[in-house]
Scaffold this active site. Structure first.
Site, PDB file in Angstrom:
ATOM      1  CG  ASP A   6      -1.738   1.257   1.370  1.00  0.00           C
ATOM      2  OD1 ASP A   6      -2.000   1.903   0.335  1.00  0.00           O
ATOM      3  OD2 ASP A   6      -2.122   1.587   2.518  1.00  0.00           O
ATOM      4  CG  ASN A   9      -0.135  11.080  -0.548  1.00  0.00           C
ATOM      5  OD1 ASN A   9       0.364  11.316  -1.637  1.00  0.00           O
ATOM      6  ND2 ASN A   9      -1.444  10.921  -0.383  1.00  0.00           N
ATOM      7  CB  SER A  10       2.752   9.400   5.243  1.00  0.00           C
ATOM      8  OG  SER A  10       2.037  10.615   5.248  1.00  0.00           O
ATOM      9  CB  VAL A  13       1.943  -0.155   4.518  1.00  0.00           C
ATOM     10  CG1 VAL A  13       1.756  -1.251   5.570  1.00  0.00           C
ATOM     11  CG2 VAL A  13       1.862   1.212   5.159  1.00  0.00           C
ATOM     12  N   GLY A 109      -9.540   6.967  -5.283  1.00  0.00           N
ATOM     13  CA  GLY A 109      -8.242   6.365  -5.015  1.00  0.00           C
ATOM     14  C   GLY A 109      -8.338   4.861  -4.828  1.00  0.00           C
ATOM     15  CG  ASP A 111      -6.043   5.173  -0.886  1.00  0.00           C
ATOM     16  OD1 ASP A 111      -6.705   5.526  -1.885  1.00  0.00           O
ATOM     17  OD2 ASP A 111      -5.635   5.993  -0.040  1.00  0.00           O
ATOM     18  CG  LEU A 112     -10.134   6.481  -0.695  1.00  0.00           C
ATOM     19  CD1 LEU A 112     -10.950   7.723  -1.065  1.00  0.00           C
ATOM     20  CD2 LEU A 112      -9.911   6.435   0.819  1.00  0.00           C
ATOM     21  CB  THR A 186       2.173  27.287  23.288  1.00  0.00           C
ATOM     22  OG1 THR A 186       2.254  28.661  23.681  1.00  0.00           O
ATOM     23  CG2 THR A 186       2.168  27.203  21.769  1.00  0.00           C
TER      24      THR A 186
END
Length: 261
Positions: A6, A9-10, A13, A109, A111-112, A186
């Site tokens: 898979d 974008n990050s 896998v 996509g 993946d979807l 913060t």
């Protein structure tokens, strides 16, 4: 073993499915880089194979989904040169033999669609797949397996990094719930804003979809960040981090004969 790849974008896998045990046994994540070479990829995976006592020849079939076109040739070359197992590249043409359907097979996509395939196989009814990835997506599936639509918003990490990169004084923080929904400093202010804010976003999105359709959906969550919003667990009927990998396997099996060998 069956290998699902898979490419997001990050991360890319690599999921390893043991047919005998009917279970996902191993997972390897490689950071997505559009300039990654086949030698770099082989180096990272070779070490993973050694550490987990996996031999290349154990892989009998590969299913591959990618939303990053630039890295497709490298993955294909790696599979051809090192695994030498049949590879099915999932595309809009892969859905003709499935129980699920979409009116825009080349637009949604892969993946979807893998998520949709695995989720519908699980519930066999209408469902919403909430995928916590680089983008946070809501894929709405009808009772007969038809994709009704997809909603997309920036993912948790994407929102966090956007604050960091587009402001001069706000730091990049760890995504964990602060002690209070009201930020006292913060770091806590950012954590409360993102995590409590996205909790409301997910609940509100599901509520709006169900209200508009007058339908109660099964809700399944997936993606690397699916477990971070712990206060949403009661909202989900199922959390399955391997949903996309399972969808890749199901779609590949529907388009090949190796599963029966």
């Amino acid at each position: 073993m069956f290998l699902s790849i898979d490419a997001g974008n990050s991360n890319i896998v690599f999921g390893f499915y043991d047919k005998q045990e009917a279970a996902w046994k191993h997972e390897c994540r490689v950071t997505t880089r559009i300039d990654i070479s086949i030698l770099q990829l082989e180096k990272e995976l070779h070490l993973f194979f050694l550490e987990n006592n996996i031999k290349y020849e154990q892989i009998y079939q590969v299913g591959f989904s990618s939303v990053v076109p630039e890295i497709i040739p490298v993955i294909q070359q790696f599979c051809a040169e090192f695994l030498r197992a049949p590879l099915h590249m999932i595309s809009g043409k892969s859905y003709q033999k499935l129980k699920v359907s979409t009116k825009r097979p080349n637009e949604i996509g892969t993946d979807l669609m893998c998520n949709v395939t695995a989720a519908y196989e699980m519930f066999k009814s209408n469902c919403i797949i909430v995928d916590f990835g680089t983008a946070l997506t809501f894929t709405i599936v009808g009772e007969k397996g038809n994709v009704m639509g997809v909603n997309i918003v920036p993912g948790l990490n994407t929102a966090k990094r956007s604050l960091f990169h587009h402001t001069s004084k706000l730091p990049e923080v760890e995504l964990k719930f602060p002690k209070s929904a009201i930020g006292k400093n913060t770091v806590e202010s950012i954590q409360a804003g993102i995590l409590y804010g996205y909790t409301g976003l997910v609940k509100g999105m599901i509520e709006a979809i169900e209200h508009e359709t007058s339908t109660t959906f099964k809700i399944i969550a997936t993606g690397g960040l699916a477990s971070i919003l712990s206060n949403l667990q009661s909202t989900f009927d199922k959390v399955d981090k391997n949903l996309t990998l399972e969808g890749i396997r199901l779609i590949t099996n529907a388009n090949s004969f190796t599963e029966n060998q």
